[in-house]
Design a protein around this motif. Sequence first.
Motif, mmCIF file in Angstrom:
data_model
loop_
_atom_site.group_PDB
_atom_site.id
_atom_site.type_symbol
_atom_site.label_atom_id
_atom_site.label_comp_id
_atom_site.label_asym_id
_atom_site.label_seq_id
_atom_site.Cartn_x
_atom_site.Cartn_y
_atom_site.Cartn_z
ATOM 1 N N PHE A 113 26.861 51.476 50.134
ATOM 2 C CA PHE A 113 26.958 52.866 49.692
ATOM 3 C C PHE A 113 25.591 53.547 49.710
ATOM 4 C CE2 PHE A 113 27.921 56.285 46.625
ATOM 5 C CZ PHE A 113 29.090 56.754 47.190
ATOM 6 N N GLY A 114 24.555 52.823 49.279
ATOM 7 C CA GLY A 114 23.207 53.396 49.289
ATOM 8 C C GLY A 114 22.710 53.683 50.692
ATOM 9 N N SER A 115 22.974 52.772 51.620
ATOM 10 C CA SER A 115 22.517 52.999 52.996
ATOM 11 C C SER A 115 23.291 54.142 53.638
ATOM 12 C CB SER A 115 22.650 51.728 53.829
ATOM 13 O OG SER A 115 23.996 51.352 53.967
ATOM 14 N N TYR A 116 24.561 54.292 53.294
ATOM 15 C CA TYR A 116 25.332 55.416 53.822
ATOM 16 C C TYR A 116 24.699 56.741 53.402
ATOM 17 C CZ TYR A 116 28.992 58.878 54.298
ATOM 18 O OH TYR A 116 29.676 60.013 54.607
ATOM 19 N N GLY A 117 24.354 56.855 52.113
ATOM 20 C CA GLY A 117 23.716 58.087 51.636
ATOM 21 C C GLY A 117 22.358 58.318 52.274
ATOM 22 N N PHE A 118 21.597 57.225 52.443
ATOM 23 C CA PHE A 118 20.269 57.345 53.059
ATOM 24 C C PHE A 118 20.389 57.826 54.498
ATOM 25 C CE2 PHE A 118 16.986 55.421 55.721
ATOM 26 C CZ PHE A 118 15.853 55.972 55.149
ATOM 27 N N ARG A 121 21.552 61.521 54.704
ATOM 28 C CA ARG A 121 20.466 62.476 54.448
ATOM 29 C C ARG A 121 19.486 62.537 55.611
ATOM 30 N NH1 ARG A 121 18.277 60.159 50.399
ATOM 31 N NH2 ARG A 121 20.115 59.414 49.360
ATOM 32 N N TYR A 122 19.161 61.373 56.153
ATOM 33 C CA TYR A 122 18.244 61.317 57.291
ATOM 34 C C TYR A 122 18.826 62.085 58.474
ATOM 35 C CZ TYR A 122 15.587 59.449 61.210
ATOM 36 O OH TYR A 122 14.827 59.333 62.338
ATOM 37 N N ALA A 123 20.090 61.889 58.750
ATOM 38 C CA ALA A 123 20.728 62.578 59.878
ATOM 39 C C ALA A 123 20.786 64.084 59.631
ATOM 40 C CB ALA A 123 22.127 62.020 60.106
ATOM 41 N N GLN A 124 21.080 64.503 58.407
ATOM 42 C CA GLN A 124 21.141 65.929 58.113
ATOM 43 C C GLN A 124 19.771 66.577 58.266
ATOM 44 O OE1 GLN A 124 22.847 65.943 54.199
ATOM 45 N NE2 GLN A 124 24.936 66.134 54.965
ATOM 46 N N ASP A 125 18.730 65.907 57.785
ATOM 47 C CA ASP A 125 17.380 66.463 57.920
ATOM 48 C C ASP A 125 16.962 66.525 59.383
ATOM 49 O OD1 ASP A 125 17.279 66.674 55.201
ATOM 50 O OD2 ASP A 125 16.003 64.899 54.915
ATOM 51 N N TYR A 126 17.239 65.485 60.118
ATOM 52 C CA TYR A 126 16.823 65.408 61.521
ATOM 53 C C TYR A 126 17.613 66.371 62.401
ATOM 54 C CZ TYR A 126 15.948 63.563 66.177
ATOM 55 O OH TYR A 126 15.610 63.443 67.489
ATOM 56 N N LEU A 127 18.898 66.487 62.118
ATOM 57 C CA LEU A 127 19.772 67.271 62.995
ATOM 58 C C LEU A 127 19.958 68.708 62.527
ATOM 59 C CD1 LEU A 127 22.513 64.588 63.618
ATOM 60 C CD2 LEU A 127 20.674 65.262 65.148
ATOM 61 N N SER A 128 19.253 69.146 61.509
ATOM 62 C CA SER A 128 19.467 70.501 60.992
ATOM 63 C C SER A 128 19.085 71.576 62.011
ATOM 64 C CB SER A 128 18.687 70.708 59.699
ATOM 65 O OG SER A 128 17.302 70.547 59.929
ATOM 66 N N ASN A 129 18.099 71.306 62.849
ATOM 67 C CA ASN A 129 17.664 72.294 63.837
ATOM 68 C C ASN A 129 18.138 71.946 65.247
ATOM 69 O OD1 ASN A 129 16.293 73.723 61.865
ATOM 70 N ND2 ASN A 129 14.453 72.469 62.114
ATOM 71 N N GLN A 130 19.041 70.991 65.374
ATOM 72 C CA GLN A 130 19.529 70.547 66.673
ATOM 73 C C GLN A 130 20.888 71.188 66.975
ATOM 74 O OE1 GLN A 130 17.637 68.506 68.587
ATOM 75 N NE2 GLN A 130 16.096 68.446 66.992
ATOM 76 N N PRO A 131 21.248 71.241 68.251
ATOM 77 C CA PRO A 131 22.602 71.726 68.581
ATOM 78 C C PRO A 131 23.653 70.713 68.104
ATOM 79 C CG PRO A 131 21.466 70.961 70.543
ATOM 80 C CD PRO A 131 20.464 70.933 69.426
ATOM 81 N N PRO A 132 24.907 71.128 67.997
ATOM 82 C CA PRO A 132 25.958 70.216 67.532
ATOM 83 C C PRO A 132 26.073 68.968 68.427
ATOM 84 C CG PRO A 132 26.797 72.460 67.651
ATOM 85 C CD PRO A 132 25.428 72.468 68.256
ATOM 86 N N LEU A 133 26.390 67.857 67.817
ATOM 87 C CA LEU A 133 26.524 66.594 68.544
ATOM 88 C C LEU A 133 27.859 66.518 69.276
ATOM 89 C CD1 LEU A 133 25.304 64.002 65.911
ATOM 90 C CD2 LEU A 133 24.104 64.714 67.967
ATOM 91 N N PRO A 134 27.857 65.876 70.444
ATOM 92 C CA PRO A 134 29.142 65.610 71.105
ATOM 93 C C PRO A 134 29.927 64.552 70.306
ATOM 94 C CG PRO A 134 27.336 64.637 72.341
ATOM 95 C CD PRO A 134 26.722 65.445 71.239
ATOM 96 N N PRO A 135 31.236 64.454 70.511
ATOM 97 C CA PRO A 135 32.048 63.507 69.728
ATOM 98 C C PRO A 135 31.569 62.057 69.813
ATOM 99 C CG PRO A 135 33.464 65.029 70.911
ATOM 100 C CD PRO A 135 32.060 65.298 71.372
ATOM 101 N N SER A 136 31.084 61.620 70.972
ATOM 102 C CA SER A 136 30.638 60.223 71.086
ATOM 103 C C SER A 136 29.409 59.970 70.214
ATOM 104 C CB SER A 136 30.338 59.876 72.539
ATOM 105 O OG SER A 136 29.318 60.720 73.041
ATOM 106 N N ALA A 137 28.500 60.919 70.140
ATOM 107 C CA ALA A 137 27.315 60.764 69.301
ATOM 108 C C ALA A 137 27.690 60.805 67.819
ATOM 109 C CB ALA A 137 26.296 61.854 69.623
ATOM 110 N N LYS A 138 28.673 61.636 67.457
ATOM 111 C CA LYS A 138 29.148 61.668 66.064
ATOM 112 C C LYS A 138 29.735 60.316 65.674
ATOM 113 C CE LYS A 138 30.204 66.531 65.448
ATOM 114 N NZ LYS A 138 31.263 67.533 65.218
ATOM 115 N N HIS A 139 30.476 59.717 66.601
ATOM 116 C CA HIS A 139 31.076 58.409 66.335
ATOM 117 C C HIS A 139 29.988 57.367 66.089
ATOM 118 C CE1 HIS A 139 33.908 55.123 66.510
ATOM 119 N NE2 HIS A 139 33.158 54.532 67.422
ATOM 120 N N LEU A 140 28.957 57.375 66.903
ATOM 121 C CA LEU A 140 27.854 56.433 66.720
ATOM 122 C C LEU A 140 27.145 56.671 65.387
ATOM 123 C CD1 LEU A 140 26.271 56.271 70.291
ATOM 124 C CD2 LEU A 140 27.485 54.452 69.081
ATOM 125 N N ALA A 141 26.927 57.930 65.051
ATOM 126 C CA ALA A 141 26.235 58.252 63.803
ATOM 127 C C ALA A 141 27.054 57.824 62.584
ATOM 128 C CB ALA A 141 25.940 59.748 63.737
#
Length: 151
Positions: A113-118, A121-141
């Motif tokens: 649970f802790g790693s999921y939250g970490f 948050r990391y993905a939200q901070d990193y991807l906040s200025n990026q274009p939307p991810l394709p479905p395959s990248a969302k699945h990996l994330a």
Amino acid sequence: MSGNSQNAPMAGPTASPIKSQVSRLIQFRSTVSQPVFAAFLAGGVAGAVSRTVVSPLERLKILFQIQSVGREEYKMSVGKGLAKMWRDEGWRGFMRGNGTNCIRIVPYSAVQFGSYGFYKRYAQDYLSNQPPLPPSAKHLAQNYPACGKQW
């Protein structure tokens, strides 16, 4: 005069321990409210509660699995097996082995649970200025934390 001194409140010696207890309580609340610590704590508690709720079924599963040829004691339905366990052993029979199961699952659930939250948050901070991810990248994330917890 001695009657007045017995009724007077003691300000010096008792005030200091109370202030230190309040200070420790405030520090504890501050630590627990940190997102990473709170996620680990919540994951551990959720894991312990979930294992405790299903403990009777886990115990019955083990009793079903250890049946050997010639032993017919627990060759019955789940409902009848639970009723037999309750009649023979009561509440303690339902909870037997739950402490060991919780010791095993609490750290696992806390890290998961802790790693999921970490990672979230990391993905939200990193991807906040990026274009939307394709479905395959969302699945990996979404599945990256699940891969990390296995190693």
